[in-house]
Design a protein around this motif. Structure first.
Motif, PDB file in Angstrom:
ATOM      1  N   ILE A 174      42.244  81.457  43.015  1.00 16.54           N
ATOM      2  CA  ILE A 174      41.588  80.154  42.850  1.00 16.54           C
ATOM      3  C   ILE A 174      42.636  79.205  42.286  1.00 16.54           C
ATOM      4  O   ILE A 174      43.122  79.387  41.166  1.00 16.54           O
ATOM      5  N   VAL A 175      43.005  78.195  43.068  1.00 12.56           N
ATOM      6  CA  VAL A 175      44.083  77.300  42.674  1.00 12.56           C
ATOM      7  C   VAL A 175      43.616  75.850  42.784  1.00 12.56           C
ATOM      8  O   VAL A 175      42.820  75.500  43.653  1.00 12.56           O
ATOM      9  N   ALA A 176      44.126  75.030  41.876  1.00 14.53           N
ATOM     10  CA  ALA A 176      43.872  73.598  41.880  1.00 14.53           C
ATOM     11  C   ALA A 176      45.113  72.915  41.317  1.00 14.53           C
ATOM     12  O   ALA A 176      46.000  73.582  40.767  1.00 14.53           O
ATOM     13  N   VAL A 220      43.592  85.797  40.283  1.00 15.09           N
ATOM     14  CA  VAL A 220      44.568  84.814  39.832  1.00 15.09           C
ATOM     15  C   VAL A 220      43.929  83.424  39.872  1.00 15.09           C
ATOM     16  O   VAL A 220      43.453  82.987  40.923  1.00 15.09           O
ATOM     17  N   VAL A 221      43.943  82.748  38.744  1.00 12.28           N
ATOM     18  CA  VAL A 221      43.336  81.419  38.622  1.00 12.28           C
ATOM     19  C   VAL A 221      44.314  80.505  37.899  1.00 12.28           C
ATOM     20  O   VAL A 221      44.864  80.879  36.851  1.00 12.28           O
ATOM     21  N   GLY A 222      44.561  79.312  38.454  1.00 17.52           N
ATOM     22  CA  GLY A 222      45.426  78.385  37.741  1.00 17.52           C
ATOM     23  C   GLY A 222      46.030  77.338  38.637  1.00 17.52           C
ATOM     24  O   GLY A 222      45.620  77.134  39.792  1.00 17.52           O
ATOM     25  N   ASP A 258      48.189  74.459  50.912  1.00 17.10           N
ATOM     26  CA  ASP A 258      48.711  73.158  50.496  1.00 17.10           C
ATOM     27  C   ASP A 258      49.370  73.178  49.122  1.00 17.10           C
ATOM     28  O   ASP A 258      50.280  72.381  48.857  1.00 17.10           O
ATOM     29  N   LEU A 259      48.947  74.077  48.238  1.00 20.21           N
ATOM     30  CA  LEU A 259      49.432  74.059  46.857  1.00 20.21           C
ATOM     31  C   LEU A 259      50.361  75.218  46.515  1.00 20.21           C
ATOM     32  O   LEU A 259      51.411  75.018  45.886  1.00 20.21           O
ATOM     33  N   VAL A 260      49.991  76.432  46.902  1.00 19.16           N
ATOM     34  CA  VAL A 260      50.780  77.601  46.486  1.00 19.16           C
ATOM     35  C   VAL A 260      51.987  77.825  47.389  1.00 19.16           C
ATOM     36  O   VAL A 260      53.085  78.128  46.907  1.00 19.16           O
ATOM     37  N   VAL A 261      51.799  77.675  48.693  1.00 16.92           N
ATOM     38  CA  VAL A 261      52.908  77.930  49.625  1.00 16.92           C
ATOM     39  C   VAL A 261      54.134  77.075  49.297  1.00 16.92           C
ATOM     40  O   VAL A 261      55.259  77.605  49.194  1.00 16.92           O
TER      41      VAL A 261
END
Length: 466
Positions: free
Chosen positions: A286-288, A372-374, A411-414
């Motif tokens: 979970i990513v933001a 994994v969250v963050g 969009d965010l982690v890659v």
């Protein structure tokens, strides 16, 4: 321990409204209600390829989750991997809309026959231009066996004995029936196939018999890339011998590291290079943009997870009826005919009691695997730490709210992983096998047991005779 140069990822999904987290289909931004539409899957595949993921791993289950309360009612009411549809039929559309993305498909060999199965996967390998993989499973639901006219599933170890035989018969068809060069497509001579280079396959076993020529001409990989998902003692033995990629779980780093170590040691004992197997851990991510936003998203998602549905799912996986447990009661080890490795992780391998109520929550305990969250930086740090400390090669990203969870990862982690030099910036050319194992050809490695069934071409036989 040497960390791989790049991390690897599959999007882990199922052709059903609910997969690993029961109830998330009810989230207002989730589109999984459209699981039986091609548009849903084509868009999903395009997002995965935009993120340069190695593949989409399509799980499947044959049967109904009716262990919980001795009834299918909870599974039916809460869409616990039901309804579900046949995943192989999706792949052609997704492959047409993409160029590089691989496709791993779970297919239960207990209710298949090698002769028809080999043709289906050869066809998929042709239509995807060598981007197909097969996840070898033997099934764990008695309801599926009853649906097929049997009293119950085969005993756990007997299922794996049948799997060995199924693989042997399939290798004979994929590797040994048609020589390279058998297909001529010679319009002038009006010869499509050279009969001298085609061979009848005979297999007489306890579970399967074959007497015939493989119906499909050799596909780009011949044998599809071989996935396997069992990490019980018997499952590890099968995986160490046959698998090229393995999906495994473990809710803590020590549990996962032990499973990885045991698989690599078993492969080495069989004469294989332990790193000829790519190991993927299941992962809930979970990513933001910020850590606070990610925690808010976790809280939001958690409110839609259905606890009864989650326990129905876990009951089917483990063979334990959790309707008989109190939420504060610890899971007890029970030897079952279901997924033994999961029960072992909750009990024998856990460093603390795992409570039944916790397993029904969207949390680290309930995840059964990396959770994994963050922020993008947090997620990258944690994924890299799991790789460094467990020796896995990558992750199967569990579906949460679709498609936003996958889109956020892309969009965010890659970009964060690319900036750290641990993720590819472009696809390699070649088949799925060539992409996962750079420098290797499209076929099974010569040391793989399936390669031993491949016939030398006429040219190779002539050269050897000279």
């Amino acid at each position: 321990m040497t960390r791989p140069k790049e991390l690897r990822f599959n999007a882990f999904n199922m052709m059903a409204p609910s997969h690993n987290w029961a109830g998330l289909w009810s989230h207002p931004r989730d589109t999984s209600l459209n699981y039986n539409s091609l548009d849903y899957w084509v868009d999903y595949a395009r997002t995965a390829e935009r993120g340069l993921l190695d593949g989409i791993f399509l799980a499947d289950v044959f049967g109904i989750y009716d262990v919980y309360g001795g009834s299918p009612e909870t599974a039916l009411r809460h869409a616990v991997q039901l309804p579900n549809a046949e995943p192989t039929l999706l792949v052609s559309a997704m492959a047409y809309a993409t160029k590089h993305l691989g496709f791993g498909i779970t297919s239960n060999l207990s209710y298949e026959h090698p002769y028809q199965f080999a043709r289906r996967f050869s066809t998929l390998d042709h239509l995807t231009r060598g981007r197909i993989g097969w996840s070898i499973v033997t099934g764990y639901l008695d309801s599926g066996a009853r649906g097929m006219g049997l009293e119950a599933n085969r005993a756990h170890d007997e299922r794996y004995e049948a799997a060995e035989e199924f693989l042997t018969a399939s290798y004979k068809l994929w590797e040994g029936s048609w020589e390279d060069g058998a297909v001529r497509r010679d319009r002038t001579a009006r010869v499509f196939t050279d009969p001298a280079r085609i061979h009848n396959v005979r297999h007489q076993g306890l579970h399967y018999q074959v007497d015939g020529i493989h119906l499909a001409e050799p596909s780009p990989q011949r044998t599809p890339l071989l996935y396997q998902a069992g990490t019980s003692k018997r499952g590890r033995a099968l995986a160490a011998r046959h698998a090229e990629a393995i999906f495994l779980n473990g809710q803590t780093k020590p549990i996962l590291a032990r499973a990885v170590r045991e698989i690599r040691e078993a492969a080495k004992a069989l004469g294989r290079d332990p790193y000829d197997i790519r190991l993927f851990a299941g992962a809930t991510v979970i990513v933001a943009p910020t850590r606070a936003e990610a925690n808010d998203l976790l809280e939001e998602y958690a409110g839609y997870v259905d606890q009864a549905g989650q326990l129905a799912l876990l009951s089917g996986w483990t063979g334990i009826d959790f309707s008989n447990y109190r939420p504060d009661q610890a899971v007890q080890y029970v030897e079952s005919n279901a997924i033994q490795s999961m029960v072992e992780n909750f009990t024998l391998r856990s460093d603390r009691p795992v409570k039944v109520g916790d397993l029904a929550t969207l949390s680290r305990v309930g995840a059964r695997s990396p959770f994994v969250v963050g922020s993008p930086q947090d997620v990258a740090d944690e994924l890299i730490a799991w790789v460094d400390e467990t020796d896995v090669d990558g992750f199967n990203l569990f579906r949460l709210v679709a498609p936003e969870s996958l889109t956020s990862f892309v969009d965010l982690v890659v970009p964060e992983l690319q900036s750290r030099g641990v993720y590819k910036t472009a696809y390699r050319e070649g088949t799925l096998r060539e992409k996962l194992f750079p420098g290797r050809g499209p076929y099974l490695d010569p040391t793989h047991p399936g390669a031993g069934f491949r016939r030398a071409s006429a040219a190779a036989r002539t050269e050897a005779a000279e």
